[in-house]
Motif scaffolding. Structure first.
Motif, PDB file in Angstrom:
ATOM      1  N   UNK A   1       0.870  -1.187   0.000  1.00 41.59           N
ATOM      2  CA  UNK A   1       0.000   0.000   0.000  1.00 41.59           C
ATOM      3  C   UNK A   1       0.898   1.226   0.000  1.00 41.59           C
ATOM      4  N   UNK A   2       0.892   1.951  -1.104  1.00 35.94           N
ATOM      5  CA  UNK A   2       1.783   3.107  -1.241  1.00 35.94           C
ATOM      6  C   UNK A   2       1.472   4.146  -0.175  1.00 35.94           C
ATOM      7  N   UNK A   3       2.467   4.874   0.273  1.00 36.22           N
ATOM      8  CA  UNK A   3       2.225   5.899   1.292  1.00 36.22           C
ATOM      9  C   UNK A   3       1.209   6.928   0.812  1.00 36.22           C
ATOM     10  N   UNK A   4       0.306   7.257   1.705  1.00 40.29           N
ATOM     11  CA  UNK A   4      -0.747   8.238   1.398  1.00 40.29           C
ATOM     12  C   UNK A   4      -1.046   9.048   2.651  1.00 40.29           C
ATOM     13  N   UNK A   5      -1.504  10.271   2.431  1.00 34.64           N
ATOM     14  CA  UNK A   5      -1.844  11.161   3.542  1.00 34.64           C
ATOM     15  C   UNK A   5      -3.208  10.788   4.111  1.00 34.64           C
ATOM     16  N   UNK A   6      -3.313  10.868   5.414  1.00 36.75           N
ATOM     17  CA  UNK A   6      -4.565  10.562   6.110  1.00 36.75           C
ATOM     18  C   UNK A   6      -5.340  11.860   6.307  1.00 36.75           C
ATOM     19  N   UNK A   7      -6.577  11.871   5.843  1.00 38.83           N
ATOM     20  CA  UNK A   7      -7.413  13.051   5.972  1.00 38.83           C
ATOM     21  C   UNK A   7      -8.110  13.037   7.330  1.00 38.83           C
ATOM     22  N   UNK A   8      -7.959  14.125   8.073  1.00 39.25           N
ATOM     23  CA  UNK A   8      -8.572  14.249   9.396  1.00 39.25           C
ATOM     24  C   UNK A   8      -9.779  15.182   9.308  1.00 39.25           C
ATOM     25  N   UNK A   9     -10.886  14.727   9.888  1.00 38.11           N
ATOM     26  CA  UNK A   9     -12.094  15.538   9.953  1.00 38.11           C
ATOM     27  C   UNK A   9     -12.202  16.130  11.354  1.00 38.11           C
TER      28      UNK A   9
END
Length: 506
Positions: free
Chosen positions: A233-241
């Motif tokens: 799983x390629x690195x990706x940014x986590x979106x915070x709500x």
């Protein structure tokens, strides 16, 4: 009046009354509700004031040579521990050309084993792009380190096998040399030695072949393990709500605050030991509950019910005072204002029969210091109680709170009605009040309970409490008419104790 406050055996009382505990905790709902709201606000404020930093996540598939279907997760936990080492952090920082120290960088990422072969890496940074870059470098450094360890292990095993094979080949050469230089004599001993050498040569040849195969097999599995360890799983940014985070933290804070508030309320209830139920208050005071008066409600539609209850209480107390041949007093515990209102209402009701004088014995002169209105009864201070005329109907109002001058209570009235707020006095102090009133020979007609628990279904009647008060009243009437004997001091009568054994009975 005796100081016996309960008709039940002390052994029958439970060590912890759950019903009383639940009622007392429910009465402290302001405390635990406030703590729950405080936890909710604290959790929400924490999410707003301390937002989560930019985060990136990646997943790595890790292949192990010792993988087993029944593995409890020891191998993946080892990989997580290896991820949290300065060697991996240093390699990742070198690939990024970052001046950050490995020890500081290790605080910015974590590893979690999702399965026996799947590792999730979470990295935080100052921005999403930097977090993704750090996660990629960290995952590559971990994969490279894992592959290098696999290859080093395979090479070490293969080298050990080849070294063993070489030693056996050296020994085989010596055996062949011995066979070639053997004596041509064909004696029995020479034949036996030659046969032994041929057997040793066959054994060494077989073992050399085996070690060669094992060395080859040690290198065969390495490419599979190397190919199996990769970033899936390629690195990706986590979106915070922010709303979701605030809601989650708020719910967690609400639950924690509620649990903490309930625990504090329960602990405070057990430590304070303040009776709330009718049964406990009546048993500790040694007098029955004759009336109740709920606290003043905030809702308008319930005030009429309280007004009707006050009118009914005033009428009941007025009948009691009219039928009494001696002055009656109202003694409060934890409800001075309520007792003042009840006394004024009672004095107004009794004013139709003649002049009424209210003796204010409350702390702070709450009645004597108030402004008189037209139609209000006469209110005098407690210091003038002994100078009043016996022709006027006297109604004393006093207190039995800590610090009371017990010997002055008889000037307020030779009989009393206790006005007690539920949950105010401790069990020990209620016992003290009953004991002091008994010592002063002041019978307790009954108890008016202020602010009772609306869900309390216990019985507040003592079958011997009213009998004791009426017996004291009859004796006083008999002494006034001169037909009865002089009252002597009655000592408390305790229940007979059953002996535990024949020896104790003897």
């Amino acid at each position: 009046m005796t100081t016996s406050t309960s008709s039940e055996s002390p052994a029958a009382a439970p060590l912890l009354d759950l019903h009383a505990l639940v009622v007392a905790v429910r009465r402290r709902r302001r405390l635990w509700c406030s703590m729950a709201v405080l936890g909710l606000l604290a959790g929400t404020a924490l999410a707003v004031l301390l937002p989560e930093p930019p985060t990136a996540v990646t997943k790595v598939l890790v292949a192990h040579q010792e993988d087993q279907p029944n593995d409890p997760g020891t191998l993946i936990r080892t990989d997580v521990a290896l991820l949290q080492t300065t060697r991996i952090a240093d390699k990742a920082l070198r690939s990024l050309d970052s001046p950050v120290k490995p020890e500081d960088f290790m605080r910015d990422y974590t590893g979690v084993g999702l399965t026996n072969n799947l590792l999730q890496i979470t990295v935080t940074a100052d921005s999403d792009a930097e977090a993704v870059t750090r996660a990629k470098a960290l995952a590559d450094a971990f994969v490279a380190d894992h592959v290098r360890r696999i290859q080093d292990a395979a090479n070490a095993e293969s080298k050990a096998l080849l070294d063993q094979r070489d030693r056996m080949q050296t020994e085989l050469a010596q055996v062949n040399k011995s066979i070639g230089s053997g004596s041509p004599d064909s004696g029995p001993k020479a034949s036996a030695d030659l046969e032994s050498l041929f057997a040793r040569r066959a054994e060494l040849t077989s073992r050399i072949t085996d070690f060669s195969q094992r060395a080859a097999e040690a290198r065969v599995g390495t490419p599979q393990l190397v190919a199996g360890t990769q970033i899936v799983d390629a690195p990706r940014a986590v979106r915070h709500s922010l709303p979701r985070t605030a809601a989650t933290n708020g719910v967690i804070g609400l639950v924690l605050g509620l649990v903490l508030g309930l625990a504090v309320a329960a602990l405070g209830t057990v430590v304070a030991d303040r009776p709330v139920l009718r049964r406990e208050i009546a048993a500790n005071l040694g007098a029955s509950i004759i009336a109740e008066l709920p606290r003043r409600p905030r809702r308008l539609w319930r005030r009429r019910r309280i007004r009707v209850a006050r009118e009914r209480l005033t009428a009941s107390l007025a009948r009691t005072v009219r039928n009494s041949a001696e002055p009656v007093s109202l003694l409060e515990l934890g409800c001075a204002r309520g007792a003042s209102v009840i006394a004024l209402d009672l004095a107004v009701a009794l004013a139709a029969d003649g002049p009424v004088v209210v003796i204010d014995g409350l702390p702070g002169r709450q009645l004597a210091g108030r402004r008189q209105k037209p139609g209000d009864p006469t209110v005098v201070g407690g210091e003038r109680a002994a100078t009043l005329s016996h022709q006027d109907l006297r109604l004393g109002v006093g207190s039995v709170s800590p610090g009371t001058a017990w010997t002055d209570l008889q000037y307020l009235g030779t009989q009393t009605v206790l006005v007690v707020r539920a949950g105010h006095g401790s069990a020990a102090w209620l016992h003290t009040v009953a004991r002091q009133l008994a010592d002063q020979r002041i019978p307790v007609i009954g108890v008016v309970l202020i602010d009772p628990d609306p869900r309390d279904r216990t019985d507040g009647t003592l079958w011997d409490g009213l009998h004791t008060a009426l017996r004291g009243q009859i004796e006083r009437l008999a002494r006034q008419h001169g037909t009865g004997p002089r009252r002597t001091e009655r000592l408390p009568m305790w229940a007979a104790r059953v002996p535990d054994s024949d020896q104790e009975a003897r």
